[in-house]
Design a protein around this motif. Structure first.
Motif, PDB file in Angstrom:
ATOM      1  N   PRO A  19       0.813  -1.211   0.000  1.00  0.00           N
ATOM      2  CA  PRO A  19       0.000   0.000   0.000  1.00  0.00           C
ATOM      3  C   PRO A  19       0.851   1.268   0.000  1.00  0.00           C
ATOM      4  CG  PRO A  19       0.024  -0.983   2.183  1.00  0.00           C
ATOM      5  CD  PRO A  19       0.704  -1.959   1.272  1.00  0.00           C
ATOM      6  N   GLU A  20       0.394   2.286  -0.703  1.00  0.00           N
ATOM      7  CA  GLU A  20       1.136   3.536  -0.784  1.00  0.00           C
ATOM      8  C   GLU A  20       1.285   4.190   0.583  1.00  0.00           C
ATOM      9  OE1 GLU A  20       1.067   7.789  -3.234  1.00  0.00           O
ATOM     10  OE2 GLU A  20      -0.434   6.244  -3.631  1.00  0.00           O
ATOM     11  N   ASN A  21       0.369   3.931   1.496  1.00  0.00           N
ATOM     12  CA  ASN A  21       0.451   4.543   2.822  1.00  0.00           C
ATOM     13  C   ASN A  21       1.135   3.637   3.846  1.00  0.00           C
ATOM     14  OD1 ASN A  21      -1.556   2.635   3.064  1.00  0.00           O
ATOM     15  ND2 ASN A  21      -2.983   3.941   4.179  1.00  0.00           N
ATOM     16  N   GLY A  22       1.739   2.533   3.379  1.00  0.00           N
ATOM     17  CA  GLY A  22       2.476   1.668   4.299  1.00  0.00           C
ATOM     18  C   GLY A  22       3.835   2.238   4.644  1.00  0.00           C
ATOM     19  N   ARG A  23       4.420   1.764   5.720  1.00  0.00           N
ATOM     20  CA  ARG A  23       5.771   2.182   6.070  1.00  0.00           C
ATOM     21  C   ARG A  23       6.714   1.804   4.931  1.00  0.00           C
ATOM     22  NH1 ARG A  23       5.287   6.014   9.807  1.00  0.00           N
ATOM     23  NH2 ARG A  23       4.625   5.263  11.865  1.00  0.00           N
ATOM     24  N   PRO A  24       7.523   2.757   4.422  1.00  0.00           N
ATOM     25  CA  PRO A  24       8.354   2.464   3.248  1.00  0.00           C
ATOM     26  C   PRO A  24       9.639   1.713   3.591  1.00  0.00           C
ATOM     27  CG  PRO A  24       8.511   4.784   3.847  1.00  0.00           C
ATOM     28  CD  PRO A  24       7.494   4.183   4.763  1.00  0.00           C
ATOM     29  N   VAL A  25       9.939   0.737   2.761  1.00  0.00           N
ATOM     30  CA  VAL A  25      11.170  -0.052   2.852  1.00  0.00           C
ATOM     31  C   VAL A  25      11.803  -0.048   1.470  1.00  0.00           C
ATOM     32  CG1 VAL A  25      12.157  -2.335   3.239  1.00  0.00           C
ATOM     33  CG2 VAL A  25      10.254  -1.547   4.668  1.00  0.00           C
ATOM     34  N   ILE A  26      13.099   0.248   1.392  1.00  0.00           N
ATOM     35  CA  ILE A  26      13.819   0.237   0.121  1.00  0.00           C
ATOM     36  C   ILE A  26      14.859  -0.870   0.171  1.00  0.00           C
ATOM     37  CG2 ILE A  26      15.284   1.555  -1.456  1.00  0.00           C
ATOM     38  CD1 ILE A  26      13.919   4.079  -0.467  1.00  0.00           C
TER      39      ILE A  26
END
Length: 349
Positions: free
Chosen positions: A69-76
Motif C-alpha cells: 500500500p502507498e500509505n504503508g511504512r516504506p522499505v527500500i
C-alpha cells in the motif's frame, strides 16, 4: 509541501499501527527454512518476475518494482553486483504481508535504470548512495528503512551515515561497507584476495573486454563462488541475467572497481560526498548487520571488528549455510531483520 505529499504524510502517521503487527502474524511462512521459502518464487509452476515502472531524477531514469500500500511504512531494498531486483522476490512478499510499502530499484547500470549523462558513467560509492536519495525524493519518500547487500548494502550505508534523517533503520550484509579509498591498495590476506579475484581482473583492459564479451558467464561464476551452498537453477539465473544487458553495465562496473582501488578518478559531482565518506563516518541509525556463514566473498565475523562504526543500537546476526546473497538464499531471515527495524523504528512522518 504539495497536497499529495501532505496527504501521504497524514496517511503514514495514521497507519503507524501497521508497523506494530507481530512477526508471528506471518505464521509458518516466516519460520520456515530458507529452502522452503525460496519455493515462493515459483507459483503455478512458473518462475515469478517483478514488474517495473520508471521514475526520472536529475541523473537517472530509474527502473524499480513497487508493492504494498502507498500509505504503508516504506522499505527500500537494494541489490548487489552481479544480481538484480529478483534477489528480493520472496522478501517483497513477506514485507507486503505486513502492510509495508516496498521499493526495489535496479541500481545504476542494471536492468531498466539508465544514466542520463553518458559522460558521467560512475560506479563509485557516492554515486550509488546519491541515487538512493534521489529516488526517495522522486517518490516523495521522506524516510525509509534501507536494506541491502554488496553494492546495495554500500549504498544503504552511505545514506545512513551521511543522511541519517532519511534512514529509520539499516540492514547491511557484511556490516560497515563504506570504503576507505586511500587504503584500497593495501595488501590483504591471500584468503581474502581469492574471493576478490574479479576486482583485480577488472583493473585491466583485458578485464573490461572480458566483461563486455562474457557478462553472463562471469556473473554465473560469481554466483557459484559467492554462494557455494546455494543451488540456484538456470531459470533463476537467467531471470536476473537480463539485467546485465543494460548498455551502461560494463562502464559502471569497471569504474566502480577501479575507483575503489584508487585507479580511476571520481566524478566531480560526487567529490564533496566522497570527501565525507573518506573520513569513515559513523552510522548512528538502528542497524542489523548480517553475515552469511558460507559467504564466498567476505568471511562471516562476529561483528566486533566493525562495532566502532555503529554508534546507535546495532545487532549482528549470522545465517548458517548462506552465502553472499542472503535475501534470495534466506528470505525469511532477511525479512525478519527488516520487520524488526520497521516495527521498532522512530518514524517522524
Amino acid at each position: 509541501m504539495s497536497d499529495k505529499l501532505s496527504r501521504r504524510h497524514f496517511l503514514l502517521s495514521s497507519a503507524a499501527g501497521i508497523s506494530s503487527l507481530s512477526l508471528a502474524s506471518l505464521g509458518s511462512a516466516i519460520a520456515a527454512p530458507a529452502a522452503e521459502q525460496a519455493s515462493a518464487a515459483v507459483r503455478g509452476g512458473k518462475l515469478s518476475t517483478l514488474s517495473t515502472r520508471q521514475v526520472s531524477t536529475d541523473d537517472l531514469d530509474i527502473g524499480y518494482h513497487e508493492a504494498g500500500p502507498e500509505n504503508g511504512r516504506p522499505v527500500i531494498l537494494l541489490h548487489g553486483f552481479p544480481y538484480d531486483i529478483h534477489s528480493y522476490v520472496d522478501v517483497v512478499s513477506l514485507l507486503t504481508a505486513q502492510g509495508y510499502r516496498v521499493i526495489v530499484p535496479h541500481l545504476r547500470g542494471h536492468g531498466t535504470t539508465r544514466i542520463r549523462d553518458k559522460n558521467a558513467l560512475s560506479g563509485q560509492q557516492a554515486a550509488i548512495g546519491a541515487d538512493v536519495i534521489s529516488l526517495m525524493d522522486a517518490l516523495h519518500i521522506p524516510e525509509a528503512v534501507l536494506a541491502g547487500y554488496d553494492w546495495g548494502g554500500r549504498a544503504a550505508c552511505v545514506v545512513a551515515a551521511l543522511r541519517p534523517t532519511r534512514c529509520v533503520g539499516l540492514v547491511s550484509v557484511n556490516s560497515y561497507l563504506i570504503q576507505d579509498i586511500a587504503k584500497a591498495s593495501a595488501p590483504l590476506p591471500a584468503s581474502v584476495e581469492h574471493g576478490l579475484w574479479y576486482q583485480h581482473y577488472f583493473q585491466t583492459e583485458r578485464g573490461r573486454a572480458g566483461l563486455q564479451a562474457n557478462r553472463r558467464d562471469i556473473a554465473r561464476i560469481l554466483w557459484k563462488n559467492n554462494s557455494p551452498t546455494w543451488a540456484f537453477d538456470d531459470a533463476t539465473f537467467e531471470r536476473s541475467a537480463k539485467a546485465f544487458d543494460n548498455p551502461d553495465y560494463v562502464d559502471v562496473v569497471i569504474h566502480s572497481y577501479r575507483h575503489r582501488m584508487g585507479l580511476a578518478a571520481g566524478y566531480p559531482a560526487y567529490e564533496d560526498m566522497e570527501k565525507k565518506l573518506a573520513t569513515g563516518p559513523v552510522i548512528s541509525v538502528p542497524t542489523i548487520t548480517i553475515d552469511g556463514a558460507a559467504d564466498g566473498v567476505i568471511a562471516a565475523t562476529d561483528g566486533k571488528s566493525s562495532a566502532a562504526k555503529f554508534s546507535g543500537p546495532r545487532q549482528h546476526r549470522q545465517i548458517p549455510a548462506v552465502g553472499h546473497n542472503p535475501p534470495q538464499e534466506a528470505p525469511a531471515a532477511f525479512a525478519d531483520a527488516v520487520i524488526e527495524l520497521v516495527r521498532n523504528g522512530k518514524w517522524r512522518t
